[in-house]
Design an enzyme around this catalytic site. Structure first.
Site, mmCIF file in Angstrom:
data_model
loop_
_atom_site.group_PDB
_atom_site.id
_atom_site.type_symbol
_atom_site.label_atom_id
_atom_site.label_comp_id
_atom_site.label_asym_id
_atom_site.label_seq_id
_atom_site.Cartn_x
_atom_site.Cartn_y
_atom_site.Cartn_z
ATOM 1 N N GLU A 140 0.813 -0.962 -0.204
ATOM 2 C CA GLU A 140 0.049 -0.324 -0.082
ATOM 3 C C GLU A 140 0.970 0.967 0.463
ATOM 4 O OE1 GLU A 140 -2.739 -0.311 3.658
ATOM 5 O OE2 GLU A 140 -3.933 -1.323 2.453
ATOM 6 N N ASP A 154 5.742 -1.094 -36.988
ATOM 7 C CA ASP A 154 4.672 -1.816 -38.171
ATOM 8 C C ASP A 154 3.495 -0.786 -38.600
ATOM 9 O OD1 ASP A 154 3.322 -0.348 -35.758
ATOM 10 O OD2 ASP A 154 3.772 -1.691 -34.105
ATOM 11 N N LYS A 184 4.137 -6.176 -39.227
ATOM 12 C CA LYS A 184 4.384 -7.230 -38.080
ATOM 13 C C LYS A 184 3.180 -7.538 -37.376
ATOM 14 C CE LYS A 184 4.527 -4.887 -33.689
ATOM 15 N NZ LYS A 184 4.648 -3.798 -32.822
HETATM 16 C C1 R5P Z 1 2.402 -1.401 -30.005
HETATM 17 O O1 R5P Z 1 2.108 -1.647 -31.333
HETATM 18 C C2 R5P Z 1 3.499 -0.489 -29.818
HETATM 19 O O2 R5P Z 1 3.514 0.891 -30.920
HETATM 20 C C3 R5P Z 1 4.373 -0.891 -29.485
HETATM 21 O O3 R5P Z 1 5.472 -1.310 -30.894
HETATM 22 C C4 R5P Z 1 4.680 -2.366 -28.530
HETATM 23 O O4 R5P Z 1 3.911 -1.680 -27.601
HETATM 24 C C5 R5P Z 1 5.979 -2.020 -28.324
HETATM 25 O O5 R5P Z 1 6.446 -3.542 -27.483
HETATM 26 P P1 R5P Z 1 7.614 -4.060 -27.180
HETATM 27 O O6 R5P Z 1 8.178 -3.783 -26.616
HETATM 28 O O7 R5P Z 1 6.587 -5.248 -25.805
HETATM 29 O O8 R5P Z 1 7.512 -5.219 -28.670
#
Ligand code: R5P
Length: 291
Positions: free
Chosen positions: A39, A168, A191
Site C-alpha cells: 500500500e 508496424d 508486424k
Molecule cells: C504496439 O503497437 C506499440 O506501438 C509498441 O510497438 C509495442 O507496445 C512495443 O511493445 P514490445 O516492446 O513489448 O514489443
C-alpha cells in the site's frame, strides 16, 4: 494571469519540477511511503488556494500502484481546488483501448472514469498509444506529441544516408512525421503479434535499406520484442547502423540489454519515464501547451 501549482507524484518528480520551473509555478512535494503489503501512503506539502493544480504522475510499472497514487493525489488536491489538471505523461493501459478477444475488459475506459471521479477536470498525455484510448475520456483531454523533440535530438546527430523505419503499420504516421522533420524518407514494416502469446513476427519481405543508417521510431518499448524482431530483420537486409527513438521507454525486464545485443547502436527515449535512455526532455512542450 492564471496561477498554477504543480504537484509531482512519486513516479514523475523530476519532470514535474521541470514543468513547474517553466511555468514559474510553485512545486509541491509529495512524500510517499510504501508499506510492506504494497500500500502507498502519500503526504502532500502545502498547496495554496486559488490556483489551477497540475498533478504530474506517469503510470509506468508498478502501473497500478502509480495509478492509485495519481488518483489519491488528485482526490486530495480536489479538496483545495476544483481546477485539477492531470498530466499523465505515460498513460498505462492505453494499449487496452478496445476488446481484441471476446470477454476482454477495456481497462482504458475504467482508468478514464476513475481519473474523472477522483476529480480531474482535464487530462494531458504524451503520445498516447491511440486516439481510441483518448476517446474514453468524457472530460477534456489533450495528447502532446514528443516527436518534434525526438527529431530535434536526431537532427543534431547529423546521420548520413538515414532512413526512418516504423516497426508496424500502426506507427506509420508517427514515423512519417519524424522523417519529414528530419527531411528523410521512411518505410513501414509489417508486424504481427499473437494476441494469446504476445509473440511478435515481422511479416515484411525484402526492403531496400542496404548501407543505410536506420532510425526505428516507436511510441512504447515494453518487452523490446517489436524492436528486436525489426532489428534482426533489418540487419539481414545489410543496413548500416540502427538507432531507436521512442517516447516511452518502459524496458520491462532486461529489454534494454536485449535490444543492444540484437545490434541497436543507440536508444533514445523521453523523460515521460525516467530511464538512462531519457535524453529528450518534454517539459517545455507540456508547459507550452498548458500556458
Ligand atoms: C504496439 O503497437 C506499440 O506501438 C509498441 O510497438 C509495442 O507496445 C512495443 O511493445 P514490445 O516492446 O513489448 O514489443
Amino acid at each position: 494571469m492564471v496561477k498554477f501549482t504543480v504537484i509531482g507524484g512519486n513516479a514523475s518528480k523530476d519532470l514535474a519540477k521541470r514543468i513547474a520551473r517553466r511555468l514559474k509555478a510553485p512545486y509541491v512535494e509529495t512524500q510517499t511511503k510504501i508499506f510492506p503489503d504494497g500500500e502507498s501512503k502519500i503526504t502532500l506539502g502545502h498547496i495554496s488556494k486559488n490556483s489551477i493544480i497540475l498533478v504530474v504522475q506517469s503510470t509506468y510499472p508498478p502501473v497500478d500502484t502509480n495509478l492509485l497514487q495519481a488518483l489519491s493525489i488528485i482526490s486530495q488536491a480536489r479538496k483545495i481546488s476544483s481546477r485539477i489538471y492531470t498530466i499523465i505523461p505515460y498513460m498505462g493501459y492505453a494499449r487496452q483501448d478496445k476488446q481484441f478477444l471476446s470477454g476482454e475488459v477495456v481497462t482504458m475506459s475504467v482508468v478514464a472514469k476513475m481519473l474523472q471521479v477522483a476529480g480531474a477536470k482535464k487530462v494531458f498525455v504524451v503520445d498516447i498509444h491511440s486516439k481510441t484510448a483518448l476517446n474514453h475520456f468524457k472530460i477534456p483531454s489533450e495528447n502532446i506529441s514528443a516527436i518534434p523533440e525526438l527529431a530535434k535530438y536526431f537532427k543534431k546527430l547529423k546521420l548520413k544516408n538515414s532512413l526512418v523505419v516504423s516497426p508496424d503499420t500502426g506507427g506509420s504516421l508517427r514515423a512519417k512525421k519524424f522523417a519529414n522533420l528530419l527531411n528523410t524518407g521512411f518505410i513501414t514494416l509489417k508486424k504481427s503479434r499473437n494476441r494469446n502469446t504476445g509473440k511478435v513476427r515481422v511479416m515484411s519481405s525484402k526492403v531496400d535499406v542496404h548501407g543505410k543508417n536506420l532510425i526505428l521510431v516507436d511510441d512504447i518499448i515494453s518487452t523490446g520484442s517489436s524492436i528486436i524482431k525489426a532489428t534482426q530483420f533489418l540487419k539481414k537486409q545489410k543496413c548500416k547502423r540502427i538507432f531507436v527513438a521512442c517516447t516511452h521507454g518502459l524496458f520491462v525486464g532486461d529489454a534494454e540489454r536485449k535490444i543492444k545485443k540484437a545490434g541497436v547502436s543507440q536508444i533514445i527515449s523521453t523523460n515521460t519515464i525516467p530511464r538512462s535512455t531519457s535524453k529528450v526532455d518534454i517539459s517545455a512542450v507540456i508547459a507550452d501547451l498548458i500556458l
